[in-house]
Design a protein around this motif. Structure first.
Motif, PDB file in Angstrom:
ATOM      1  N   GLY A   1       0.787  -1.226   0.000  1.00 20.23           N
ATOM      2  CA  GLY A   1       0.000   0.000   0.000  1.00 20.23           C
ATOM      3  C   GLY A   1       0.817   1.272   0.000  1.00 20.23           C
ATOM      4  N   ASP A   2       2.148   1.167  -0.037  1.00 21.99           N
ATOM      5  CA  ASP A   2       3.018   2.341  -0.025  1.00 21.99           C
ATOM      6  C   ASP A   2       3.668   2.471  -1.402  1.00 21.99           C
ATOM      7  N   ASP A   3       3.113   3.336  -2.254  1.00 21.96           N
ATOM      8  CA  ASP A   3       3.604   3.496  -3.620  1.00 21.96           C
ATOM      9  C   ASP A   3       5.074   3.918  -3.636  1.00 21.96           C
ATOM     10  N   ASP A   4       5.432   4.871  -2.781  1.00 20.29           N
ATOM     11  CA  ASP A   4       6.796   5.401  -2.783  1.00 20.29           C
ATOM     12  C   ASP A   4       7.822   4.329  -2.444  1.00 20.29           C
ATOM     13  N   SER A   5       7.451   3.404  -1.559  1.00 21.97           N
ATOM     14  CA  SER A   5       8.422   2.380  -1.164  1.00 21.97           C
ATOM     15  C   SER A   5       8.734   1.438  -2.325  1.00 21.97           C
ATOM     16  N   PHE A   6       7.761   1.203  -3.212  1.00 19.97           N
ATOM     17  CA  PHE A   6       8.021   0.365  -4.390  1.00 19.97           C
ATOM     18  C   PHE A   6       8.963   1.083  -5.349  1.00 19.97           C
ATOM     19  N   PHE A   7       8.654   2.330  -5.666  1.00 12.35           N
ATOM     20  CA  PHE A   7       9.488   3.064  -6.620  1.00 12.35           C
ATOM     21  C   PHE A   7      10.818   3.513  -6.017  1.00 12.35           C
ATOM     22  N   ALA A   8      10.985   3.354  -4.707  1.00 11.60           N
ATOM     23  CA  ALA A   8      12.289   3.597  -4.088  1.00 11.60           C
ATOM     24  C   ALA A   8      13.325   2.575  -4.555  1.00 11.60           C
ATOM     25  N   MET A   9      12.855   1.509  -5.213  1.00 14.07           N
ATOM     26  CA  MET A   9      13.747   0.470  -5.713  1.00 14.07           C
ATOM     27  C   MET A   9      14.261   0.769  -7.118  1.00 14.07           C
ATOM     28  N   ARG A  10      13.969   1.950  -7.654  1.00 17.23           N
ATOM     29  CA  ARG A  10      14.366   2.271  -9.035  1.00 17.23           C
ATOM     30  C   ARG A  10      15.873   2.125  -9.267  1.00 17.23           C
ATOM     31  N   ALA A  11      16.671   2.762  -8.422  1.00 14.64           N
ATOM     32  CA  ALA A  11      18.127   2.734  -8.628  1.00 14.64           C
ATOM     33  C   ALA A  11      18.666   1.307  -8.530  1.00 14.64           C
ATOM     34  N   ALA A  12      18.181   0.548  -7.575  1.00 17.54           N
ATOM     35  CA  ALA A  12      18.627  -0.838  -7.430  1.00 17.54           C
ATOM     36  C   ALA A  12      18.186  -1.677  -8.627  1.00 17.54           C
ATOM     37  N   ARG A  63      14.650   1.396 -17.960  1.00 19.68           N
ATOM     38  CA  ARG A  63      13.494   1.073 -17.124  1.00 19.68           C
ATOM     39  C   ARG A  63      12.246   1.832 -17.581  1.00 19.68           C
ATOM     40  N   ILE A  64      11.102   1.137 -17.497  1.00 21.18           N
ATOM     41  CA  ILE A  64       9.798   1.754 -17.715  1.00 21.18           C
ATOM     42  C   ILE A  64       9.018   1.645 -16.420  1.00 21.18           C
ATOM     43  N   ASP A  65       8.492   2.759 -15.951  1.00 20.95           N
ATOM     44  CA  ASP A  65       7.639   2.766 -14.763  1.00 20.95           C
ATOM     45  C   ASP A  65       6.185   2.877 -15.195  1.00 20.95           C
ATOM     46  N   ILE A  66       5.330   2.053 -14.601  1.00 19.72           N
ATOM     47  CA  ILE A  66       3.899   2.088 -14.909  1.00 19.72           C
ATOM     48  C   ILE A  66       3.131   2.343 -13.621  1.00 19.72           C
ATOM     49  N   ASP A  67       2.315   3.380 -13.637  1.00 22.09           N
ATOM     50  CA  ASP A  67       1.479   3.726 -12.487  1.00 22.09           C
ATOM     51  C   ASP A  67       0.238   2.832 -12.513  1.00 22.09           C
ATOM     52  N   GLY A  68       0.194   1.871 -11.594  1.00 21.97           N
ATOM     53  CA  GLY A  68      -0.901   0.910 -11.582  1.00 21.97           C
ATOM     54  C   GLY A  68      -2.256   1.514 -11.280  1.00 21.97           C
ATOM     55  N   ARG A  69      -2.285   2.717 -10.713  1.00 24.91           N
ATOM     56  CA  ARG A  69      -3.558   3.353 -10.389  1.00 24.91           C
ATOM     57  C   ARG A  69      -4.200   4.020 -11.601  1.00 24.91           C
ATOM     58  N   ARG A  70      -3.389   4.322 -12.650  1.00 27.72           N
ATOM     59  CA  ARG A  70      -3.951   5.118 -13.734  1.00 27.72           C
ATOM     60  C   ARG A  70      -3.581   4.623 -15.128  1.00 27.72           C
ATOM     61  N   GLU A  71      -2.495   3.861 -15.273  1.00 29.78           N
ATOM     62  CA  GLU A  71      -1.935   3.621 -16.600  1.00 29.78           C
ATOM     63  C   GLU A  71      -2.125   2.197 -17.101  1.00 29.78           C
ATOM     64  N   CYS A  96      -2.711  -2.336  -6.226  1.00 31.84           N
ATOM     65  CA  CYS A  96      -3.034  -1.103  -5.513  1.00 31.84           C
ATOM     66  C   CYS A  96      -4.458  -0.656  -5.821  1.00 31.84           C
ATOM     67  N   VAL A  97      -5.135  -1.399  -6.693  1.00 35.02           N
ATOM     68  CA  VAL A  97      -6.549  -1.164  -6.976  1.00 35.02           C
ATOM     69  C   VAL A  97      -7.279  -2.484  -6.793  1.00 35.02           C
ATOM     70  N   SER A  98      -8.586  -2.433  -6.677  1.00 39.09           N
ATOM     71  CA  SER A  98      -9.338  -3.655  -6.377  1.00 39.09           C
ATOM     72  C   SER A  98      -9.774  -4.405  -7.624  1.00 39.09           C
ATOM     73  N   GLN A  99      -9.699  -3.750  -8.800  1.00 41.33           N
ATOM     74  CA  GLN A  99     -10.211  -4.372 -10.018  1.00 41.33           C
ATOM     75  C   GLN A  99      -9.204  -4.281 -11.162  1.00 41.33           C
ATOM     76  N   LEU A 100      -9.202  -5.312 -12.012  1.00 40.16           N
ATOM     77  CA  LEU A 100      -8.431  -5.310 -13.248  1.00 40.16           C
ATOM     78  C   LEU A 100      -9.389  -5.090 -14.411  1.00 40.16           C
ATOM     79  N   ALA A 127      -8.687  -7.920  -8.576  1.00 37.47           N
ATOM     80  CA  ALA A 127      -7.236  -7.815  -8.735  1.00 37.47           C
ATOM     81  C   ALA A 127      -6.471  -8.630  -7.707  1.00 37.47           C
ATOM     82  N   ASN A 128      -7.022  -8.755  -6.513  1.00 37.69           N
ATOM     83  CA  ASN A 128      -6.293  -9.362  -5.407  1.00 37.69           C
ATOM     84  C   ASN A 128      -6.820 -10.770  -5.132  1.00 37.69           C
ATOM     85  N   GLU A 129      -5.950 -11.760  -5.198  1.00 30.71           N
ATOM     86  CA  GLU A 129      -6.366 -13.152  -4.993  1.00 30.71           C
ATOM     87  C   GLU A 129      -6.948 -13.363  -3.598  1.00 30.71           C
ATOM     88  N   ARG A 130      -6.398 -12.671  -2.600  1.00 30.76           N
ATOM     89  CA  ARG A 130      -6.903 -12.831  -1.236  1.00 30.76           C
ATOM     90  C   ARG A 130      -8.352 -12.340  -1.131  1.00 30.76           C
TER      91      ARG A 130
END
Length: 294
Positions: A19-30, A154-162, A182-186, A202-205
């Motif tokens: 649920g933390d978008d920034d923490s995922f994209f914090a992995m860009r450099a790595a 690298r290509i970044d895709i915003d799962g909430r909008r793109e 990060c959204v409930s539906q595909l 979207a979420n198997e659980r």
């Protein structure tokens, strides 16, 4: 496992938070550093292909899906090596090799192509006033244009909008890192009109919880009443309404109480369904009252 790959996974496990978008994209450099090291991916593929040669059943080997090797999977993210666009698990879905449908990713994505040829990537986004969590068949994605992506960029895709669409060579390879949904539906989207054709969970659980609620409703399992009541306040609107329907099978009075609360639900579908159900209940009471009067 290659040491650099193992370090990347360990860092991602420690960094990425659900649920933390920034923490995922914090992995860009790595991610960029990982992509740049060709020895990582040749090591991964060589190890897996050797395992198949020595053990055709691949027992104890990596998890091979359709044209994709799942390198790591946990509730926070997945990392995979894809050899065909069909199984990138995010940007595009093909039917009979025709690009008829797009599939919105559901979660944030970072990907990069490892083959030498550049790739034409078409990007799309929801209108500013739209939301993947509110399915609207009249909503059309907007084109953001086409970009030529070179190898290892690298290509970044915003799962909430793109959503994106591209063609990859038959011998192409891509590294894909998917965040948890990060959204409930595909949304399944028609490529020609860019309008949605349908939506799935979207979420198997969430799917599992909905199945369990439906079963509790089917057998009218009264001991579950308190837990089901609590689930009418679940963060996912699909579960809230599924719990509401289950509650209607377990305790009618409790269901009416929660229906009255859900007419103020933040999700428009839940609000509308609660209002419609209450109106029907009121109408049935009025009809019963008329019959009793006669």
């Amino acid at each position: 496992m290659h040491a650099r790959l193992a370090d990347f996974i360990a860092t991602a496990v420690a960094t990425v938070r659900p649920g933390d978008d920034d923490s995922f994209f914090a992995m860009r450099a790595a991610f960029d550093a990982l992509i740049a090291d060709r020895s990582v991916w040749s090591s991964v593929l060589n190890a897996e292909l050797s395992a198949i040669l020595t053990d055709p059943n691949n027992e104890g080997g990596g998890r091979w899906l359709m044209q994709r090797l799942l390198i790591h999977a946990c509730p926070r993210f997945t990392l995979s090596l894809a050899t065909n666009v069909f199984e990138l698990a995010a940007p595009q879905q093909r039917l009979e090799e025709n690009k008829d449908f797009l599939l919105a990713p559901g979660g944030h994505v970072m990907l990069a192509f490892l083959h030498d040829q550049p790739v034409q990537v078409h990007r799309y986004a929801l209108p500013a006033d739209s939301d993947y969590d509110v399915f609207d068949p009249a909503t059309a994605l907007e084109s953001l244009g086409t970009t030529t992506i070179p190898s290892k960029q690298r290509i970044d895709i915003d799962g909430r909008r793109e959503a994106i669409d591209f063609d990859m060579p038959e011998d192409g390879v891509a590294v894909v890192m998917n965040a948890a949904p990060c959204v409930s539906q595909l949304w399944s989207i028609e490529a020609r009109t860019l309008k949605p054709l349908g939506a799935s969970i979207a979420n198997e659980r969430v799917s599992i919880m909905m199945t369990m609620l439906n079963e509790l409703a089917r057998v009218r399992h009264q001991p579950a009443l308190e837990v089901v009541s609590q689930l009418t306040r679940h963060p996912d609107h699909n579960i809230r309404w599924c719990a509401m329907k289950c509650l209607g099978r377990l305790d009618g009075d409790a269901a009416i109480k929660h229906l009255e609360q859900l007419v103020a639900d933040p999700h428009p579908y839940v609000r509308a369904a609660a209002r419609t159900t209450l109106d029907k209940l009121e109408s049935s009471k009025e009809v019963a009252h008329v019959h009793d009067a006669h």
